[in-house]
Motif scaffolding. Structure first.
Motif, PDB file in Angstrom:
ATOM      1  N   ASP A 340      91.223  84.191 -44.038  1.00  0.00           N
ATOM      2  CA  ASP A 340      91.924  85.469 -43.964  1.00  0.00           C
ATOM      3  C   ASP A 340      92.642  85.496 -42.616  1.00  0.00           C
ATOM      4  OD1 ASP A 340      91.599  88.512 -45.316  1.00  0.00           O
ATOM      5  OD2 ASP A 340      92.315  88.379 -43.246  1.00  0.00           O
ATOM      6  N   ILE A 341      93.945  85.808 -42.663  1.00  0.00           N
ATOM      7  CA  ILE A 341      94.754  85.738 -41.435  1.00  0.00           C
ATOM      8  C   ILE A 341      95.231  87.129 -40.991  1.00  0.00           C
ATOM      9  CG2 ILE A 341      95.556  83.361 -41.757  1.00  0.00           C
ATOM     10  CD1 ILE A 341      98.191  84.674 -42.961  1.00  0.00           C
ATOM     11  N   SER A 342      94.602  88.179 -41.535  1.00  0.00           N
ATOM     12  CA  SER A 342      95.057  89.544 -41.234  1.00  0.00           C
ATOM     13  C   SER A 342      95.176  89.779 -39.734  1.00  0.00           C
ATOM     14  CB  SER A 342      94.086  90.580 -41.810  1.00  0.00           C
ATOM     15  OG  SER A 342      93.810  90.293 -43.143  1.00  0.00           O
ATOM     16  N   ASP A 348     101.618  85.341 -44.793  1.00  0.00           N
ATOM     17  CA  ASP A 348     101.158  83.966 -45.023  1.00  0.00           C
ATOM     18  C   ASP A 348     102.274  82.936 -44.864  1.00  0.00           C
ATOM     19  OD1 ASP A 348     102.429  84.943 -47.330  1.00  0.00           O
ATOM     20  OD2 ASP A 348     101.263  83.665 -48.667  1.00  0.00           O
ATOM     21  N   THR A 349     103.460  83.249 -45.426  1.00  0.00           N
ATOM     22  CA  THR A 349     104.545  82.254 -45.359  1.00  0.00           C
ATOM     23  C   THR A 349     105.084  82.138 -43.936  1.00  0.00           C
ATOM     24  OG1 THR A 349     105.981  83.983 -46.225  1.00  0.00           O
ATOM     25  CG2 THR A 349     105.324  82.283 -47.764  1.00  0.00           C
ATOM     26  N   ALA A 363      99.450  74.211 -43.416  1.00  0.00           N
ATOM     27  CA  ALA A 363      98.466  74.797 -44.339  1.00  0.00           C
ATOM     28  C   ALA A 363      99.252  75.382 -45.505  1.00  0.00           C
ATOM     29  CB  ALA A 363      97.659  75.874 -43.622  1.00  0.00           C
ATOM     30  N   VAL A 364      98.564  75.878 -46.522  1.00  0.00           N
ATOM     31  CA  VAL A 364      99.270  76.434 -47.687  1.00  0.00           C
ATOM     32  C   VAL A 364      99.201  77.957 -47.658  1.00  0.00           C
ATOM     33  CG1 VAL A 364      99.424  76.483 -50.199  1.00  0.00           C
ATOM     34  CG2 VAL A 364      98.641  74.410 -49.056  1.00  0.00           C
ATOM     35  N   PRO A 365     100.351  78.646 -47.763  1.00  0.00           N
ATOM     36  CA  PRO A 365     100.338  80.115 -47.820  1.00  0.00           C
ATOM     37  C   PRO A 365      99.506  80.602 -48.999  1.00  0.00           C
ATOM     38  CG  PRO A 365     102.592  79.267 -47.640  1.00  0.00           C
ATOM     39  CD  PRO A 365     101.701  78.088 -47.877  1.00  0.00           C
ATOM     40  N   GLY A 366      98.701  81.631 -48.750  1.00  0.00           N
ATOM     41  CA  GLY A 366      97.781  82.142 -49.772  1.00  0.00           C
ATOM     42  C   GLY A 366      98.476  82.621 -51.027  1.00  0.00           C
ATOM     43  N   SER A 367      99.706  83.140 -50.903  1.00  0.00           N
ATOM     44  CA  SER A 367     100.387  83.705 -52.070  1.00  0.00           C
ATOM     45  C   SER A 367     100.637  82.648 -53.149  1.00  0.00           C
ATOM     46  CB  SER A 367     101.696  84.379 -51.661  1.00  0.00           C
ATOM     47  OG  SER A 367     102.454  83.529 -50.846  1.00  0.00           O
ATOM     48  N   SER A 368     100.558  81.362 -52.793  1.00  0.00           N
ATOM     49  CA  SER A 368     100.729  80.305 -53.807  1.00  0.00           C
ATOM     50  C   SER A 368      99.608  80.323 -54.833  1.00  0.00           C
ATOM     51  CB  SER A 368     100.697  78.918 -53.171  1.00  0.00           C
ATOM     52  OG  SER A 368     101.405  78.901 -51.999  1.00  0.00           O
ATOM     53  N   PHE A 369      98.515  81.007 -54.512  1.00  0.00           N
ATOM     54  CA  PHE A 369      97.353  80.985 -55.399  1.00  0.00           C
ATOM     55  C   PHE A 369      97.163  82.312 -56.145  1.00  0.00           C
ATOM     56  CE2 PHE A 369      96.639  78.249 -51.692  1.00  0.00           C
ATOM     57  CZ  PHE A 369      96.518  77.026 -52.326  1.00  0.00           C
ATOM     58  N   GLU A 375      99.041  87.432 -49.471  1.00  0.00           N
ATOM     59  CA  GLU A 375      99.820  87.276 -48.225  1.00  0.00           C
ATOM     60  C   GLU A 375      98.960  87.288 -46.965  1.00  0.00           C
ATOM     61  OE1 GLU A 375     100.671  89.511 -50.576  1.00  0.00           O
ATOM     62  OE2 GLU A 375     102.616  88.803 -51.329  1.00  0.00           O
ATOM     63  N   THR A 376      97.689  87.641 -47.105  1.00  0.00           N
ATOM     64  CA  THR A 376      96.816  87.638 -45.919  1.00  0.00           C
ATOM     65  C   THR A 376      95.938  86.385 -45.890  1.00  0.00           C
ATOM     66  OG1 THR A 376      95.141  88.845 -47.155  1.00  0.00           O
ATOM     67  CG2 THR A 376      96.675  90.170 -45.816  1.00  0.00           C
ATOM     68  N   LYS A 377      96.288  85.390 -46.707  1.00  0.00           N
ATOM     69  CA  LYS A 377      95.431  84.193 -46.797  1.00  0.00           C
ATOM     70  C   LYS A 377      96.205  82.920 -46.447  1.00  0.00           C
ATOM     71  CE  LYS A 377      92.137  86.394 -49.266  1.00  0.00           C
ATOM     72  NZ  LYS A 377      90.814  86.672 -48.750  1.00  0.00           N
ATOM     73  N   LEU A 378      95.456  81.954 -45.991  1.00  0.00           N
ATOM     74  CA  LEU A 378      96.021  80.625 -45.720  1.00  0.00           C
ATOM     75  C   LEU A 378      94.948  79.602 -46.108  1.00  0.00           C
ATOM     76  CD1 LEU A 378      98.779  80.044 -44.388  1.00  0.00           C
ATOM     77  CD2 LEU A 378      97.609  79.851 -42.212  1.00  0.00           C
TER      78      LEU A 378
END
Ligand code: GLN
Length: 404
Positions: A340-342, A348-349, A363-369, A375-378
């Motif tokens: 979590d990158i909040s 994320d991007t 790393a991969v932006p969370g929104s890909s999943f 958007e708060t994940k990586l």
């Protein structure tokens, strides 16, 4: 290649490529390129450490390399049987019986594919008709979105609970008369969740009640930690003839570039999968299929060693990420940490780009999943040499906003 526009005020000639694109939409317009693979290209452009795409930067076992070389020298260089070389299917049947507790007839119930990616696509094309619904737990491995689009499925995304367990009410609500399949991925990419027998039994009961097929991606089956146990939903009572179990040599034997995977299912399902597979790819690379027989001959200690190695890598990356302020837990399985990158105050991007450009870590932006959100994940992978991970953690300490 850049598409040419007609320019301001001009109309495209009737038969220009532009006119074709504007009047003939394609299923390829309904999804984007893989962000995971795009991050790999970005990492290469910036000479960054690639903790985006999940593949090892260390060698595969010697036995596999030797067997691949031998196979080429022995002239195993023409097509194998379209659904897989006989010796490989026979070795797989033995391994799956021993490890997963499932019986498959190598002659009629095993299809060797070009990686688990093709196994998933062929499985979906084999059982989905346009408009059929497919239940997909979210977050999910990014391929499943385009797989659904290509097969014409209407995906119904079901969020996992905050601790990534199964939210039973949400699952019950997701099933309709049109539900034809569900997708399970355990150990899970990107969350690391290893679904329990209780969770899988609950899902199995729903599949049985709604006459639905479970397509289960178990590519990380040997990468589990802390006593968690991998269970194949296909081994649960009543699931034998309604499960397609997908596996691969990629992650277990560190040969992601070989593209050898497989789909296991009862004869009726396999008949359909084999037909799709035949016309998609004809078959997986013949010499590498021969080498995969050698992989299946490795001793049991190999699998234990693999999990121990990845456990150590998991700890290195986890400590490094925590040190610089990423909120994360140790995953139960697979080789990713979903953070979590909040607290960094960037999407994320934007943050993924920032990390590649300023720290030299991808790393991969969370929104890909997610179909929406994330958007708060990586996601970071730890499928790398210890020294690669140590250097990546050192680089992460240089990022703006680091709490080191
Ligand atoms: N499964 C790996 C990942 O999630 C690799 C994906 C791929 O590019 N095939 O990163």
């Amino acid at each position: 290649m850049q598409r040419k526009s007609a320019g301001k005020g001009k109309t495209l000639p009737a038969h220009s490529p532009g006119a074709f694109f504007s009047t003939h939409p394609s299923r390829a317009d309904t999804f984007t390129e893989s962000v995971i693979r795009e991050m790999t290209r970005l990492a290469l452009n910036h000479n960054a450490i690639n903790l985006a795409q999940g593949f090892p930067d260390f060698p595969c076992p010697m036995e596999l390399k030797a067997a691949a070389c031998e196979a080429v020298k022995d002239d195993i260089n023409q097509y194998a049987i379209t659904w897989g070389a006989k010796d490989l299917r026979e070795a797989l049947a033995k391994r799956v019986k021993k490890f997963n507790g499932m019986d498959f007839n190598p002659e009629t119930e095993i299809t060797v594919t070009c990686g688990s990616t093709e196994a998933m696509m062929a499985s979906m094309l084999a059982i989905i008709q346009p408009g059929d619904e497919v239940v997909v737990p979210e977050p999910f491995y990014e391929n499943y979105g385009p797989d659904a689009q290509i097969s014409g499925a209407a995906p119904r995304f079901v969020p996992l609970a905050d601790d990534f367990s199964i939210d039973e009410e949400a699952w019950k609500a997701a099933f309709t008369k049109k539900t034809r399949a569900i997708i399970i991925n355990t150990p899970n990419n990107p969350t690391g969740k290893v679904f329990t027998k209780k969770e899988l039994s609950f899902i199995a009961d729903l599949c049985i009640d709604h006459n639905t097929v479970a397509i289960t991606d178990e590519i990380y089956e040997h990468i589990v930690y802390d006593g968690h146990k991998h269970i194949s939903i296909g081994s649960l009572p009543g699931m034998e003839d309604r499960t397609i179990t997908i596996g691969s040599f990629s992650k277990t034997y560190s040969v992601t570039g070989w593209r050898v995977g497989y789909a296991l299912a009862d004869t009726a399902l396999t008949d359909r999968i084999r037909k799709i597979h035949d016309f998609l790819t004809v078959g997986a690379p013949a010499p590498l299929q021969r080498a995969c027989v050698a992989a299946l001959e490795l001793p049991e200690s190999y699998y234990k060693g693999l999990a121990v190695e990845y456990d150590r890598k998991r700890q290195i990356l986890y400590k490094g990420l925590k040190k610089v302020g990423f909120a994360c837990d140790l995953p139960e399985g697979a080789y990713y940490i979903f953070t979590d990158i909040s607290s960094f105050g960037m999407s994320d991007t934007a943050f993924a780009r920032h990390l590649v450009e300023t720290a030299g870590v991808a790393a991969v932006p969370g929104s890909s999943f997610y179909h929406t959100g994330g958007e708060t994940k990586l996601r970071f992978t730890f499928s790398k040499k210890d020294e690669t991970l140590i250097e990546a953690c050192r680089r992460l300490e240089t990022i703006d906003g680091s709490r080191a």
